[in-house]
Design a protein around this motif. Sequence first.
Motif, mmCIF file in Angstrom:
data_model
loop_
_atom_site.group_PDB
_atom_site.id
_atom_site.type_symbol
_atom_site.label_atom_id
_atom_site.label_comp_id
_atom_site.label_asym_id
_atom_site.label_seq_id
_atom_site.Cartn_x
_atom_site.Cartn_y
_atom_site.Cartn_z
ATOM 1 N N ARG A 10 -37.187 -59.009 13.214
ATOM 2 C CA ARG A 10 -38.149 -60.115 13.152
ATOM 3 C C ARG A 10 -37.582 -61.377 13.794
ATOM 4 N NH1 ARG A 10 -39.198 -62.230 8.599
ATOM 5 N NH2 ARG A 10 -37.623 -61.184 7.313
ATOM 6 N N GLY A 11 -36.271 -61.584 13.648
ATOM 7 C CA GLY A 11 -35.645 -62.747 14.261
ATOM 8 C C GLY A 11 -35.743 -62.706 15.776
ATOM 9 N N LEU A 12 -35.550 -61.534 16.350
ATOM 10 C CA LEU A 12 -35.666 -61.391 17.804
ATOM 11 C C LEU A 12 -37.092 -61.659 18.275
ATOM 12 C CD1 LEU A 12 -33.468 -58.217 18.376
ATOM 13 C CD2 LEU A 12 -32.976 -60.530 19.195
ATOM 14 N N GLN A 13 -38.065 -61.150 17.510
ATOM 15 C CA GLN A 13 -39.467 -61.386 17.900
ATOM 16 C C GLN A 13 -39.831 -62.869 17.767
ATOM 17 O OE1 GLN A 13 -40.280 -58.591 19.338
ATOM 18 N NE2 GLN A 13 -38.451 -57.820 18.296
ATOM 19 N N ARG A 14 -39.278 -63.526 16.739
ATOM 20 C CA ARG A 14 -39.545 -64.957 16.560
ATOM 21 C C ARG A 14 -38.932 -65.768 17.698
ATOM 22 N NH1 ARG A 14 -40.870 -67.468 11.936
ATOM 23 N NH2 ARG A 14 -41.902 -65.454 11.638
ATOM 24 N N LEU A 15 -37.723 -65.420 18.098
ATOM 25 C CA LEU A 15 -37.061 -66.095 19.214
ATOM 26 C C LEU A 15 -37.899 -65.968 20.482
ATOM 27 C CD1 LEU A 15 -34.500 -67.452 20.480
ATOM 28 C CD2 LEU A 15 -33.645 -65.132 20.872
ATOM 29 N N ARG A 16 -38.362 -64.763 20.772
ATOM 30 C CA ARG A 16 -39.163 -64.540 21.972
ATOM 31 C C ARG A 16 -40.492 -65.297 21.900
ATOM 32 N NH1 ARG A 16 -39.612 -58.205 22.639
ATOM 33 N NH2 ARG A 16 -40.760 -58.874 24.505
ATOM 34 N N LYS A 17 -41.106 -65.314 20.733
ATOM 35 C CA LYS A 17 -42.376 -66.029 20.567
ATOM 36 C C LYS A 17 -42.184 -67.528 20.716
ATOM 37 C CE LYS A 17 -46.189 -66.748 17.318
ATOM 38 N NZ LYS A 17 -46.732 -66.434 15.963
ATOM 39 N N ASN A 18 -41.120 -68.057 20.109
ATOM 40 C CA ASN A 18 -40.879 -69.503 20.150
ATOM 41 C C ASN A 18 -40.578 -69.993 21.562
ATOM 42 O OD1 ASN A 18 -41.246 -69.878 17.416
ATOM 43 N ND2 ASN A 18 -39.073 -69.914 16.909
ATOM 44 N N LEU A 19 -39.836 -69.211 22.339
ATOM 45 C CA LEU A 19 -39.319 -69.700 23.612
ATOM 46 C C LEU A 19 -39.973 -69.070 24.836
ATOM 47 C CD1 LEU A 19 -35.507 -69.931 22.782
ATOM 48 C CD2 LEU A 19 -37.325 -71.595 22.373
ATOM 49 N N GLY A 20 -40.504 -67.862 24.702
ATOM 50 C CA GLY A 20 -41.133 -67.186 25.830
ATOM 51 C C GLY A 20 -40.139 -66.358 26.623
ATOM 52 N N ASP A 21 -40.485 -65.113 26.907
ATOM 53 C CA ASP A 21 -39.562 -64.198 27.574
ATOM 54 C C ASP A 21 -39.090 -64.710 28.925
ATOM 55 O OD1 ASP A 21 -39.751 -62.501 25.438
ATOM 56 O OD2 ASP A 21 -40.935 -60.964 26.451
ATOM 57 N N SER A 22 -39.995 -65.273 29.709
ATOM 58 C CA SER A 22 -39.609 -65.719 31.050
ATOM 59 C C SER A 22 -38.629 -66.883 30.987
ATOM 60 C CB SER A 22 -40.844 -66.114 31.865
ATOM 61 O OG SER A 22 -41.542 -67.190 31.245
ATOM 62 N N ASN A 23 -38.755 -67.735 29.973
ATOM 63 C CA ASN A 23 -37.875 -68.902 29.848
ATOM 64 C C ASN A 23 -36.446 -68.529 29.489
ATOM 65 O OD1 ASN A 23 -39.938 -70.774 30.399
ATOM 66 N ND2 ASN A 23 -40.595 -70.782 28.266
ATOM 67 N N ILE A 24 -36.270 -67.399 28.832
ATOM 68 C CA ILE A 24 -34.931 -66.987 28.403
ATOM 69 C C ILE A 24 -34.426 -65.779 29.206
ATOM 70 C CG2 ILE A 24 -35.250 -67.927 26.091
ATOM 71 C CD1 ILE A 24 -35.797 -65.121 25.050
ATOM 72 N N ASP A 25 -35.186 -65.400 30.239
ATOM 73 C CA ASP A 25 -34.822 -64.280 31.109
ATOM 74 C C ASP A 25 -34.627 -63.009 30.287
ATOM 75 O OD1 ASP A 25 -34.403 -63.113 33.532
ATOM 76 O OD2 ASP A 25 -32.314 -63.705 33.736
ATOM 77 N N TYR A 26 -35.578 -62.747 29.388
ATOM 78 C CA TYR A 26 -35.494 -61.574 28.520
ATOM 79 C C TYR A 26 -35.864 -60.319 29.304
ATOM 80 C CZ TYR A 26 -36.439 -58.247 24.777
ATOM 81 O OH TYR A 26 -36.432 -57.129 23.971
ATOM 82 N N ARG A 27 -35.029 -59.298 29.211
ATOM 83 C CA ARG A 27 -35.289 -58.012 29.854
ATOM 84 C C ARG A 27 -35.048 -56.896 28.834
ATOM 85 N NH1 ARG A 27 -34.545 -59.128 35.441
ATOM 86 N NH2 ARG A 27 -35.070 -61.336 35.680
ATOM 87 N N GLN A 28 -36.031 -56.040 28.635
ATOM 88 C CA GLN A 28 -35.874 -54.958 27.668
ATOM 89 C C GLN A 28 -35.527 -53.666 28.401
ATOM 90 O OE1 GLN A 28 -38.493 -55.003 24.280
ATOM 91 N NE2 GLN A 28 -38.499 -52.770 24.155
ATOM 92 N N HIS A 29 -34.256 -53.559 28.781
ATOM 93 C CA HIS A 29 -33.761 -52.361 29.458
ATOM 94 C C HIS A 29 -33.191 -51.343 28.473
ATOM 95 C CE1 HIS A 29 -34.487 -54.269 33.214
ATOM 96 N NE2 HIS A 29 -33.477 -55.107 33.159
ATOM 97 N N GLY A 30 -33.186 -51.701 27.189
ATOM 98 C CA GLY A 30 -32.681 -50.790 26.181
ATOM 99 C C GLY A 30 -31.189 -50.960 25.930
ATOM 100 N N GLY A 31 -30.756 -50.392 24.808
ATOM 101 C CA GLY A 31 -29.343 -50.453 24.423
ATOM 102 C C GLY A 31 -28.742 -49.060 24.388
ATOM 103 N N HIS A 32 -27.447 -48.974 24.686
ATOM 104 C CA HIS A 32 -26.746 -47.700 24.748
ATOM 105 C C HIS A 32 -25.461 -47.782 23.935
ATOM 106 C CE1 HIS A 32 -28.951 -48.584 28.457
ATOM 107 N NE2 HIS A 32 -29.136 -47.287 28.616
ATOM 108 N N GLU A 33 -25.187 -46.739 23.180
ATOM 109 C CA GLU A 33 -23.913 -46.651 22.461
ATOM 110 C C GLU A 33 -23.110 -45.503 23.060
ATOM 111 O OE1 GLU A 33 -21.986 -46.461 17.986
ATOM 112 O OE2 GLU A 33 -24.142 -46.096 18.227
ATOM 113 N N LEU A 34 -21.881 -45.809 23.476
ATOM 114 C CA LEU A 34 -21.021 -44.822 24.121
ATOM 115 C C LEU A 34 -19.957 -44.315 23.153
ATOM 116 C CD1 LEU A 34 -20.276 -46.699 27.488
ATOM 117 C CD2 LEU A 34 -22.312 -45.407 26.851
ATOM 118 N N PHE A 35 -19.602 -43.044 23.311
ATOM 119 C CA PHE A 35 -18.511 -42.441 22.548
ATOM 120 C C PHE A 35 -17.540 -41.816 23.547
ATOM 121 C CE2 PHE A 35 -22.183 -42.518 19.819
ATOM 122 C CZ PHE A 35 -21.689 -42.919 18.582
#
Length: 378
Positions: A94-119
């Motif tokens: 919810r904090g991430l969604q609030r940050l994006r809503k408050n500031l706007g994705d383009s303003n913070i250069d938000y890119r949802q390329h996904g996360g990866h965990e390596l072993f």
Amino acid sequence: MDANTFSYWEQTAFINNADVVIIGSGLVGLSAALHLKKRQPALKVLVLERGFLPTGASTKNAGFACFGTASEQIAALKQAPADEVLRMANYRWRGLQRLRKNLGDSNIDYRQHGGHELFMDAEAERADDCIDQLESLNRLLKDAIGHSDIYSAATTKIAEFGFKGVSRMIYNPFEGQLHTGKMMRTLLNKVYELDVLVLNNCEIQKIENENSHITLITSQGNFKTSKVILATNAFANQLFPGLKVIPGRGQVLVTKPIAGLKLKGTYHFDEGYYYFRNIDNRVLFGGGRNIDFKAEETWEFGHTETIKNKLTTYLKEVILSGQNFEVDYWWSGIMGFGEDISPIVKQVEWNIFCAVRCNGMGVAMGSLVGEEVAELAL
């Protein structure tokens, strides 16, 4: 500086003109200021920052819009009740969604390329155990995140990125990345528009809680106010030693641009203690405080040769194996940790409130933590 050196105009317009003073101009402090002004526009809010830029981690972190790797969630379930782990996963989401809503994705250069965990190769057994638990972990987190199939095995994609010595990989499509400098500039502009005053290079030396008001003794003179919000995260117990916040330094590098860079997204390994991502055809890579926790439990910015060598070795042998690269930037940030996975948001004295200890998840939690402490102050 003696408070009497301020002019009448400075005293009445800058110094003793605040209903609430927020200590710390990072993500939490400015989010608190934003929420205060939205809730009560007439409120006079002043933010004091001891650094030229926000001190700590807000403009020094890696810009990971993440809420926890699969192994981190599994480890948390061994340390805390399931409902607490779910609550924190939901809080970060919810904090991430609030940050994006408050500031706007383009303003913070938000890119949802996904996360990866390596072993790594030597972790195959632990990785398989983690992968075996993904189905139950996804069921558990579905309500917290609002999505199913959060974590999935992605070992077949390892070769696409050119990694060496990596045996398993887990993918999370719901995580992203952002530009923390743009994030903080956008947030500053938001609070400026609401007539919040931010003063830099003003270090708090002492807080005197008096009957009718609070006096802040600072490097620039004395400030009087009705209420104070402490939003200094890792540095909180410099002013209130009773707060259980342990500093943790994160050392970070960024390479020069790399032609044909294959990386896209955010990556973690070794239980999240190492992390890297792409940024402007470069690789940002940080972590390693688990090499020597005690040495990295510090308020001092800087680097150690041990961690610098470890980071560059991982770049050469694992992340950019066979590719030429040069390191262009080195820096460090100070995060706030504790035994409890929750942040500390509470009243510490009469009309003094704190919002600290984000446990390395400040980007995810900072917006909501700031709003919570603002509500307490109101």
